[in-house]
Design an enzyme around this catalytic site. Sequence first.
Site, PDB file in Angstrom:
ATOM      1  CE  LYS A   1       6.502 -45.505  38.032  1.00 35.37           C
ATOM      2  NZ  LYS A   1       5.122 -44.822  36.704  1.00 35.37           N
ATOM      3  CB  ALA A   2       5.239 -47.346  32.600  1.00 37.26           C
TER       4      ALA A   2
ATOM      5  CG  ASN B   1       1.780 -46.023  28.652  1.00 38.67           C
ATOM      6  OD1 ASN B   1       1.272 -45.532  28.148  1.00 38.67           O
ATOM      7  ND2 ASN B   1       2.649 -45.409  29.831  1.00 38.67           N
TER       8      ASN B   1
ATOM      9  CB  CYS C   1       3.352 -41.792  29.337  1.00 38.69           C
ATOM     10  SG  CYS C   1       3.816 -40.907  30.147  1.00 38.69           S
TER      11      CYS C   1
ATOM     12  CB  ILE D   1      -9.154 -42.867  29.406  1.00 40.60           C
ATOM     13  CG1 ILE D   1      -9.917 -42.105  30.513  1.00 40.60           C
ATOM     14  CG2 ILE D   1     -10.246 -43.720  28.713  1.00 40.60           C
ATOM     15  CD1 ILE D   1     -10.260 -40.960  30.695  1.00 40.60           C
TER      16      ILE D   1
ATOM     17  N   GLY E   1      -8.491 -39.514  38.427  1.00 42.76           N
ATOM     18  CA  GLY E   1      -9.876 -39.356  39.923  1.00 42.76           C
ATOM     19  C   GLY E   1     -10.784 -39.603  39.231  1.00 42.76           C
TER      20      GLY E   1
ATOM     21  N   GLY F   1     -10.604 -45.249  35.500  1.00 44.82           N
ATOM     22  CA  GLY F   1     -10.672 -43.526  34.763  1.00 44.82           C
ATOM     23  C   GLY F   1     -11.523 -43.085  36.033  1.00 44.82           C
TER      24      GLY F   1
ATOM     25  N   GLY G   1      -7.011 -46.549  40.170  1.00 45.64           N
ATOM     26  CA  GLY G   1      -5.241 -45.959  39.719  1.00 45.64           C
ATOM     27  C   GLY G   1      -5.464 -44.838  41.535  1.00 45.64           C
ATOM     28  CB  THR G   2      -6.659 -40.909  41.720  1.00 45.19           C
ATOM     29  OG1 THR G   2      -6.126 -41.118  39.946  1.00 45.19           O
ATOM     30  CG2 THR G   2      -6.730 -40.521  42.415  1.00 45.19           C
TER      31      THR G   2
HETATM   32  C1  LIG Z   1       0.864 -41.071  39.641  1.00 41.95           C
HETATM   33  C2  LIG Z   1       0.216 -41.950  38.528  1.00 41.95           C
HETATM   34  C3  LIG Z   1       1.409 -42.963  38.043  1.00 41.95           C
HETATM   35  C4  LIG Z   1       0.436 -43.163  36.905  1.00 41.95           C
HETATM   36  N1  LIG Z   1       1.927 -44.227  35.902  1.00 41.95           N
HETATM   37  C5  LIG Z   1       1.574 -44.594  34.302  1.00 41.95           C
HETATM   38  C6  LIG Z   1       2.042 -45.407  34.089  1.00 41.95           C
HETATM   39  O1  LIG Z   1       3.535 -45.651  34.047  1.00 41.95           O
HETATM   40  N2  LIG Z   1       1.488 -45.829  32.597  1.00 41.95           N
HETATM   41  C7  LIG Z   1       0.602 -46.357  32.276  1.00 41.95           C
HETATM   42  O2  LIG Z   1      -0.156 -46.568  31.252  1.00 41.95           O
HETATM   43  N3  LIG Z   1      -0.031 -45.056  33.349  1.00 41.95           N
HETATM   44  C8  LIG Z   1       0.085 -44.610  34.458  1.00 41.95           C
HETATM   45  N4  LIG Z   1      -0.811 -43.611  35.121  1.00 41.95           N
HETATM   46  C9  LIG Z   1      -1.862 -43.923  34.361  1.00 41.95           C
HETATM   47  C10 LIG Z   1      -3.289 -45.181  35.268  1.00 41.95           C
HETATM   48  O3  LIG Z   1      -3.281 -46.419  35.037  1.00 41.95           O
HETATM   49  C11 LIG Z   1      -4.673 -44.555  34.996  1.00 41.95           C
HETATM   50  O4  LIG Z   1      -4.825 -45.319  33.774  1.00 41.95           O
HETATM   51  C12 LIG Z   1      -4.755 -43.159  35.020  1.00 41.95           C
HETATM   52  O5  LIG Z   1      -4.794 -42.800  35.964  1.00 41.95           O
HETATM   53  C13 LIG Z   1      -7.418 -42.968  35.429  1.00 41.95           C
HETATM   54  O6  LIG Z   1      -6.925 -44.303  36.387  1.00 41.95           O
HETATM   55  P1  LIG Z   1      -7.303 -43.669  37.522  1.00 41.95           P
HETATM   56  O7  LIG Z   1      -8.301 -42.091  37.385  1.00 41.95           O
HETATM   57  O8  LIG Z   1      -8.407 -44.662  38.546  1.00 41.95           O
HETATM   58  O9  LIG Z   1      -6.195 -43.309  38.069  1.00 41.95           O
HETATM   59  C14 LIG Z   1      -0.264 -42.783  36.290  1.00 41.95           C
HETATM   60  C15 LIG Z   1      -0.589 -42.239  37.006  1.00 41.95           C
HETATM   61  C16 LIG Z   1      -1.275 -42.118  38.143  1.00 41.95           C
HETATM   62  C17 LIG Z   1      -2.366 -41.057  39.126  1.00 41.95           C
END
Ligand SMILES: Cc1cc2nc3c(=O)[nH]c(=O)nc-3n(C[C@H](O)[C@H](O)[C@H](O)COP(=O)(O)O)c2cc1C
Lengths: 303, 303, 258, 258
Positions: free
Chosen positions: B45-46, B127, B130, B191, B217, B243, B265-266
Amino acid sequence: MNRLQVELPGLSLKNPIIPASGCFGFGQEYAQLYDLSKLGAIMIKATTLETRSGNPTPRVAETAAGMLNAIGLQNPGLEHVLAHELPWLEKYDVPIIANVAGTETADYVAVAEAISKAPNVHALELNISCPNVKCGGIQFGTDPKSASDLTAAVKAVSDVPVYVKLSPNVTNISEIAKAVEAGGADGITMINTLIGMRLHPKTGKPIIANGTGGLSGPAVKPVAIRMVHEVSRNVNIPIIGMGGVATAEDVIDFLSVGASAVAVGTANFVDPFVCPNIIEALPQKLDELGYDKLTDVIGRSHR
Amino acid sequence: MNRLQVELPGLSLKNPIIPASGCFGFGQEYAQLYDLSKLGAIMIKATTLETRSGNPTPRVAETAAGMLNAIGLQNPGLEHVLAHELPWLEKYDVPIIANVAGTETADYVAVAEAISKAPNVHALELNISCPNVKCGGIQFGTDPKSASDLTAAVKAVSDVPVYVKLSPNVTNISEIAKAVEAGGADGITMINTLIGMRLHPKTGKPIIANGTGGLSGPAVKPVAIRMVHEVSRNVNIPIIGMGGVATAEDVIDFLSVGASAVAVGTANFVDPFVCPNIIEALPQKLDELGYDKLTDVIGRSHR
Amino acid sequence: MIHQERMQVVRQQQIAEDIFELTLTGQLVLDMKQPGQFVHIRVTDTFEPLLRRPISIASINHELLQFTMIYRAEGRGMTILSAKRPGEEVDVLGPLGHGFPVEEIEPGQTALLVGGGIGVPPLYQLSKELHAKGVRTIHVLGFQSENNVFYEKEFSELDDTYIVTADGSQGTKGFVTDLLRDKAPEFDVFYSCGPTPMLGALEQTYPDKKGFLSFEERMGCGIGACYACVCNTTDATEKEYLKICSDGPVFPRGVVKL
Amino acid sequence: MIHQERMQVVRQQQIAEDIFELTLTGQLVLDMKQPGQFVHIRVTDTFEPLLRRPISIASINHELLQFTMIYRAEGRGMTILSAKRPGEEVDVLGPLGHGFPVEEIEPGQTALLVGGGIGVPPLYQLSKELHAKGVRTIHVLGFQSENNVFYEKEFSELDDTYIVTADGSQGTKGFVTDLLRDKAPEFDVFYSCGPTPMLGALEQTYPDKKGFLSFEERMGCGIGACYACVCNTTDATEKEYLKICSDGPVFPRGVVKL
Ligand SMILES: Cc1cc2nc3c(=O)[nH]c(=O)nc-3n(C[C@H](O)[C@H](O)[C@H](O)COP(=O)(O)O)c2cc1C
Ligand SMILES: Cc1cc2nc3c(=O)[nH]c(=O)nc-3n(C[C@H](O)[C@H](O)[C@H](O)COP(=O)(O)OP(=O)(O)OC[C@H]3O[C@@H](n4cnc5c(N)ncnc54)[C@H](O)[C@@H]3O)c2cc1C
Ligand SMILES: Cc1cc2nc3c(=O)[nH]c(=O)nc-3n(C[C@H](O)[C@H](O)[C@H](O)COP(=O)(O)OP(=O)(O)OC[C@H]3O[C@@H](n4cnc5c(N)ncnc54)[C@H](O)[C@@H]3O)c2cc1C
Ligand SMILES: Cc1cc2nc3c(=O)[nH]c(=O)nc-3n(C[C@H](O)[C@H](O)[C@H](O)COP(=O)(O)O)c2cc1C
Ligand code: FES
Ligand code: FES
């Protein structure tokens, strides 16, 4: 009182439901299914000066809750649209919004001038946001100066109000919106498609022959909603919102963030009766929410 | 031979599957479900210099095939991460990619310098994208000059390779990618989320307390794929793609367009075992496609 | 232990307006240890709707490997769930979170159980376990209207049960706190689940009582990894924030800032 | 007339590897007029998968208000469709497009019907109608392998039927055009549906014969509005392009640029 009535520059809409450009041809096909006079207005397929044969096929690909398209502005050209498509639509009691596309300012101006004189064309939709053609289209839509200049040039020749269709593929959409407002736009339509790609699982090559395509459908609705929400705070001209509308709830959402009407694109392919179905469902939605008329919903997110 | 092995600056990955930052905390929770040593790496996490309490709730909302989040970089702060989270992760045989966030260059530099010295941190993920914090984050990610300068400042102090995480909310992502490459980035991760909004159907106000949130997602996968496809042609540093990854097919797609590894991620929220399940499915996918090893898939869309 | 399991539908029935009772069977039931825990449910195998839904465990039958949920089918996900028929499968992640501590009350003492709407279900398993321990219970259950009332009989069979409806169409009219002020029941510990304003009103009504409250928040992961469901804590609490999914959903009174 | 109808599943069965036969009933059947038309199917009520799927009508029973489709369940949508059970509903848009012209051949003449893989199904209704008119038919059906072969018996009961498999595991080995060159069957008109390369090879094999070909393309609307499915035409054709969904899917030979 017609609870669904909406008044916009050039457009007196009996309801705010408008099939989106490129998703409804010139109306003939859906006219086999229902009476087009039920619709608030119709945004006809992009018209260019010359006939365009568009991109090679495959031109569409499905994605999660969305689709990609790269039709490439295929259309029979201005002359044919003036001679056949628009006259055919005259038998319906529905204003036409003509989607105008081109490669350079001169074509846009030529199409706009001519098509704005057709009796049933009540407004133009200036397409500066098509992601699927090599030149013209999106490049006007990503640079504020070009967008503003093109708007002014078209405004100068158009007999009807001009709406400019914005691309979501930009860092700062309000900047573009303000530029077209400064250029004299009477309204904004948004959003066009996001640029996307899908691969064939076996070959790893893009499914769409053009490589990239424009992403539309329910998947993009959150992006569209946030952009309309933002732009409606930054301009004083009305917005026709679109991007993923498929239900009466979606229409309420777009109006809530500040749109005055909505266009329905991809959902027509999923449910060809989606426009009349939404129109029928809206009065009950208003009752549920406790509003007399649809215009009361406009901008409620901001209040 | 390990068919799934991938070598990247600072990262020798036994497989290319990496839980995405913010979707996996610091690993403790998913460690209840499976052995974290199975993973290629973990993006934690960040982490910011100070403790951050993040945004008010609700912080998430569901959308069609996607979700919005506006966590707001809540995290226990650098000191706590160094003292507790990273040491706890040492018991696993898995390299850590530390996601570094801040408000201004000085914080980024301070966090990067300190965290890059932790023994199990093999790379940083800067990052600059954000969308859910008022200052810092995305503003670095939408301007090429700021992105490049920040990259250079962090590179100067980091003991490990630096990957820069790009925002998709830009007109020209290749321009930003080239800028961070010029700034000295060892790799790119992309992304981050698209900015979106969802309304409460009754009130018409945003569900997410912050107003807007980041869209992730399956819905965003076509956008991510086209951006990785484009950027991989324009830079010479490796890309970790993400993504909408939810299946082994999705992983193959990201590698095909030029990513060298992927983050998930999601999908962890939908199926908490998604990462080990994908890792297990990959060898058979390779067989089906007729490839010996995963690295053979990288960039096949371009060939 | 948290498990993910495709559990089988045993029974599904509508028990009030929009309210369904669903019984599932599977091994996961063996790990359900505490009333007030919840499960995180995926209602379809496609990506729309995407996220899991948190639903409380309303009753547990360890012998039959069955548990029951009670839920309102109004939104998209729960409406899809309500169409599942016996034999079909549901993807369940659980059991999750920390529930109501039965050990915080002694045999012979009296517990006040206050539920609002879809906050009522977890109190049923709680009440059963309290009775098994020899604790008396008083049930105060609030609903919008008589059409929404459920489980009145089930709770009545266990102990004294008062129904409150917002429109007065059944039981007492008003809020649960109105009834509590009127009846002024005697009790030792209160347990509650329902809308946050109700939980806040309860804390104020009984400033000196021991009590446990179950909270709701929109969730991502459901297991503590995503920070979606945090709540702020009071000054009296050591931690700066808590996660409802993994630290809760049940907290002692006075811990969560209301 | 094009209709949209929630039709009921009458029967669903697997008839070869990955190949399913699905019979639906509803009023829409009354408007099915020509073999080779298709329906556009929505396999779920959610938005993922989103688009409709075009599937040929394989046989029509006007009396029972039933029609049958035969499809390959390999992709996402068709796999979901293959799980539908009798009594469940399927959202159908149709009948769509222009099919095979039965009027282009006279009683007593012979038609050559050439199908490849999932292009075989529409030829079955065509053959039945040709026979009803007193036309002889020769069926040449190509498949990958014996596991994929279906409807051999049904076609054989109507008239002469040759099976060709790419791997030679059933019937003749090779492509349908290999068999046609060897057997050199006599006929008056050919009708074909299958992969585009097969259609091209057929046109070349019979440069002087009257023939009708059914084409495939990825579709959006299915009714002619979106320009997704256009194909280029030959110089011999007046129109510059044609839409496969509404102008086709069946065209006379020589019209579509191959
Ligand atoms: C609940 C949540 C929290 C996230 N927190 C961060 C974060 O702290 N730092 C970051 O660089 N990206 C964060 N992201 C972005 C994800 O790392 C990722 O780039 C983005 O969700 C796309 O991937 P996905 O479609 O597989 O979720 C977060 C995404 C979600 C859904
Ligand atoms: C710990 C916990 C226990 C719960 N127990 C029950 C129960 O026993 N019975 C019951 O009927 N409901 C319960 N809820 C509420 C239940 O989670 C929501 O009613 C449900 O998620 C709504 O889903 P939907 O698809 O029908 O609605 P939609 O509005 O379509 O949901 C859209 C999104 O919002 C989320 N969401 C909507 N409302 C809520 C809510 N109130 N709380 C959390 N997320 C929400 C959904 O999970 C989904 O992600 C509980 C919530 C929590 C946090
Ligand atoms: C006029 C016509 C008639 C057809 N008749 C039959 C038939 O009788 N039996 C049969 O099995 N198949 C038939 N097909 C092909 C059928 O449409 C595809 O197999 C089906 O769409 C695949 O869907 P899916 O969800 O399983 O695959 P996916 O790969 O998940 O589909 C993804 C997207 O691509 C589209 N797509 C994928 N393959 C094709 C294809 N070959 N043609 C058109 N679109 C495609 C889908 O419609 C969907 O939009 C016909 C196609 C056309 C155009
Ligand atoms: C097949 C297809 C063709 C389109 N053609 C045009 C077009 O010619 N001109 C235009 O301005 N927009 C065109 N669009 C964009 C739509 O008008 C609309 O802006 C977009 O699809 C978002 O709305 P939706 O999600 O409801 O489809 C097209 C979209 C689709 C799906
Ligand atoms: S829902 Fe993810 S931390 Fe609680
Ligand atoms: S599928 Fe839309 S025109 Fe053919």
